[in-house]
Each structure stands twice: as C-alpha cells, then as structure tokens.
Design an enzyme around this catalytic site. Structure first.
Site, short mmCIF file in Angstrom:
data_model
loop_
_atom_site.label_atom_id
_atom_site.label_comp_id
_atom_site.label_asym_id
_atom_site.label_seq_id
_atom_site.Cartn_x
_atom_site.Cartn_y
_atom_site.Cartn_z
N TYR A 126 30.04 46.36 43.47
CA TYR A 126 29.27 46.29 44.71
C TYR A 126 29.29 47.60 45.50
O TYR A 126 28.73 47.67 46.59
CB TYR A 126 29.78 45.15 45.60
CG TYR A 126 29.47 43.76 45.08
CD1 TYR A 126 29.21 43.53 43.74
CD2 TYR A 126 29.45 42.68 45.93
CE1 TYR A 126 28.95 42.25 43.25
CE2 TYR A 126 29.19 41.39 45.47
CZ TYR A 126 28.94 41.20 44.12
OH TYR A 126 28.67 39.93 43.65
N LYS A 178 40.46 40.84 35.20
CA LYS A 178 40.02 40.73 33.81
C LYS A 178 40.63 41.92 33.05
O LYS A 178 39.93 42.70 32.39
CB LYS A 178 38.49 40.70 33.74
CG LYS A 178 37.92 40.33 32.39
CD LYS A 178 38.14 38.87 32.02
CE LYS A 178 37.65 38.61 30.60
NZ LYS A 178 38.02 37.27 30.10
N ASP A 219 38.53 34.16 34.18
CA ASP A 219 37.97 32.99 33.49
C ASP A 219 38.94 31.81 33.58
O ASP A 219 38.56 30.67 33.86
CB ASP A 219 37.59 33.32 32.03
CG ASP A 219 38.59 34.25 31.36
OD1 ASP A 219 39.39 34.89 32.06
OD2 ASP A 219 38.58 34.34 30.12
N ASP A 246 33.32 37.08 45.11
CA ASP A 246 32.02 36.52 45.47
C ASP A 246 31.77 35.23 44.68
O ASP A 246 31.44 34.18 45.24
CB ASP A 246 30.94 37.57 45.17
CG ASP A 246 29.56 37.18 45.69
OD1 ASP A 246 29.44 36.14 46.37
OD2 ASP A 246 28.60 37.92 45.42
N ASP A 267 32.15 30.56 45.80
CA ASP A 267 31.22 29.43 45.73
C ASP A 267 31.85 28.28 44.94
O ASP A 267 31.68 27.11 45.28
CB ASP A 267 29.89 29.84 45.09
CG ASP A 267 28.97 30.56 46.08
OD1 ASP A 267 29.50 31.31 46.93
OD2 ASP A 267 27.74 30.38 46.02
#
Ligand code: GGG
Length: 341
Positions: free
Chosen positions: A123, A168, A199, A223, A227
């Site tokens: 980002y 990761k 994951d 981000d 959610d």
C-alpha cells in the site's frame, strides 16, 4: 476548544457520521467540553463534482484539526484514506473486535485487536503499470516495523499480554524481515509472543478466534483479516478503527460506503465506536480527562445496547433504524456520565 474535521464520505457515510457527531456534541456539552466540527468533503461524490477526491481545502481543514472523523468513501479509498495515512504518517491502524451477548454469533468470548502497519507494504503505492505489465513494490522497513511492533506491545500490556505476529515468511523474504524485526522488539517486552502464517491465521480466526489477543500484521494482511474478523463478531457494521501517528489521528469505520443500502437502516455503531476511539486518543494525547470520560461512556453504552440485543439494525438480525440505535446509545451514554457524578 477542540476542532474535529469530519469527512461525511459516500453512500451511508453522511448518515452514520451524522449520528456519531450528534452523540459527541451532546455528551461533550455535558462535561463542559467545547468541540467545533468542521466538514471536510472527500470521496467519490466530491471527486465527481470537482475532479478531486480530497480537495486541497479539505486537506487543509483535516491538517488544522485536532482529529478527523471519517465516513466511508467509495471507489476513492486510495486517494483519500491511503493518501491521508501517508501524508499524516498515521502508521498505526488499530482495529478492536469483540462479540456481544445480544448479537448472534457462532463464537462467544471473542476479544482481540488487529494492529495493522499502515504506511508500508504493497500500500506504499510504489507501482508501475504498462500495457503488458503491472508491478507493485512491497516495502517493509526496520523503522516502520519496529514502531508498529512497539504499538502492539503497548496495547498488549493493557490487555492479556499476548501478541501474534501474522506474516507470510515462508514465501516472501520481505515478510520474513517484518517477522524478525517485530520479534526483536516484542521479545524485549516481557509478554507472550507467537507467530502465524497469514493463511493459517485466517483459518484460526474462523475455527478458534478466542486464542487471539493482539494480532500484529503488515498493511495488506491487516486490511483483509479485518473484514474476516468483523464477520466473526456478527457484522462489519460493528467494526470501528483508529489510524494514528505521533500527533495526528483519523478515525473511521472499517466498512465501505454500502451504496446499495438504505442509509436509514445502516448500522451506525462502527462510526460511533470510531468517534469514541477518537475521543479516547485525544484525551490521552491532550491529557484531558473529560474527553476520556466521554469516550468510555460511549463505549460502555454501545456494549450495553449490544449485550441487551433489543435495538439492532437489520445487519444484526433486528429491524431498528440507525437513528433508533443511535438514540439508544446516546441515552445510555448520558446515563453513564450521570452515574459518575
Ligand atoms: N473493507 C471494506 C472497505 O471497503 N474498506 C475501505 C477500504 O478499502 N479502505 C482501504 C483500507 O482500509 O486500506
């Protein structure tokens, strides 16, 4: 006198920010606080009107204010919030997630915070796009990682003293670097530290979310996981957040502008909680106990309304309008403030 800039935003934004502003205005007056709200338009609508998603005048108002309450913007997130995070160096994105007794969820007893690094990673916006290629640079620095790890440590020290670094590292060396620098900082902190691949974290959040206390993670994973986390708590309409740096803060719901939703039935709680986080942050940074009292009164009021589960918007299975939820929260917050006397 405190000056709060308000970005009403798009879709349901003007309605939900309107409720949050009314609550803050009413409660602030009860504790002798003088608060001025300054509208700073930004987002899709103003972009269509002026060609700029964040007009210069709005940016000036935001920069001159003590804090900013931001509603969701539609397709212009990159030009508004991602830009503001860079411009104001709002490097910490703090996103609390909780379940409540009156909200139907698969899990109970969930209570964790995602601490999302907010200025680096993909980002950062270092991109090159041609006809046959698109490249985005994944930027992680020692400075950026160490300072967000310190934020996670500070938050953990106020909670159950456990941080899970989510990354990761098995695939990308940039994320291995993030993990290693974060570990260096957190291991000095005398708290419990563990790590998880993103994951696996996504899986654990679904099957075992009560194991988490503080999740520290780079920008993009933060981000996405936000959610997912919001889904566990029953609705993204409950998720508020703080984007903070050393001396500036922008506070916003995690959800988007929901253009298809009747704004009268939108859940205002994410924005009301964001306003509460704003007052809590301002209270600490300005050392003003009155701001902290109002912040706590709002947060407790939200908790009571959701624990009772009687006044709920349709996203939570209820049939109340946002205005009814907002009034219920205001009444309980007024009661909370009076009880302190
Ligand atoms: N997750 C719902 C949503 O639409 N959020 C607005 C958004 O994408 N913001 C950019 C960000 O948080 O980085």
């Amino acid at each position: 006198m405190y000056k709060i800039s308000v970005i009403p935003g798009d879709g349901i934004g003007p309605v939900v920010t309107g409720y949050a502003v009314s609550i803050v205005r009413e409660l602030a007056s009860r504790v002798g606080l003088s608060v001025e709200f300054v509208e700073a338009p930004a987002g899709d609508k103003i972009a269509a009107e002026t060609g700029e998603a964040l007009p210069r005048d709005s940016l000036k108002k935001i920069m001159a204010s003590d804090a900013c309450l931001k509603g969701p913007v539609g397709e212009t997130a990159k030009d508004v919030i991602v830009f503001l995070r860079q411009k104001l160096d709002l490097y910490a994105n703090i996103r609390p997630f909780k379940t409540y007794r009156g909200v139907k969820t698969y899990w109970s007893g969930v209570d964790f915070v995602i601490v999302r690094e907010n200025t680096e990673d993909l980002y950062k916006g270092v991109e090159d796009v041609g006809r046959d290629h698109a490249v985005s640079l994944l930027v992680i620095t020692r400075f950026g990682t160490a300072r967000i790890a310190q934020v996670a440590l500070n938050i953990a020290n106020e909670r159950r003293r456990r941080v899970t670094i989510v990354h990761k590292a098995n695939v990308l060396t940039s994320y291995r670097f993030f993990r290693d620098v974060a570990l260096e900082v957190l291991r000095q902190g005398g708290i419990s530290v563990d790590e998880m691949y993103v994951d696996n974290a996504a899986y654990q959040l679904v099957v075992n979310p009560t194991i988490f206390d503080v999740i520290l993670t780079p920008n993009m994973f933060g981000d996405i996981l936000s959610d997912l986390a919001a889904g566990i708590t029953g609705s993204i309409g409950l998720a508020g957040s703080a984007n903070v740096g050393e001396d500036k803060g922008v506070f916003e719901p995690v959800h988007g502008s929901a253009p298809g939703l009747n704004p009268d039935y939108a859940n205002p709680i994410a924005t009301i909680l964001s306003a509460s986080y704003m007052l809590g942050w301002l209270g600490m940074s300005r050392r003003d106990e009155r701001l902290s009292r109002v912040s706590k009164a709002i947060e407790r009021a939200v908790e009571s309304v959701l624990d009772e589960g009687r006044v709920l918007t349709p996203d939570l299975g209820g049939s109340s309008r946002g205005g009814e939820v907002s009034s219920a929260i205001l009444n309980k917050a007024l009661y909370n403030l009076n009880m302190e006397k």
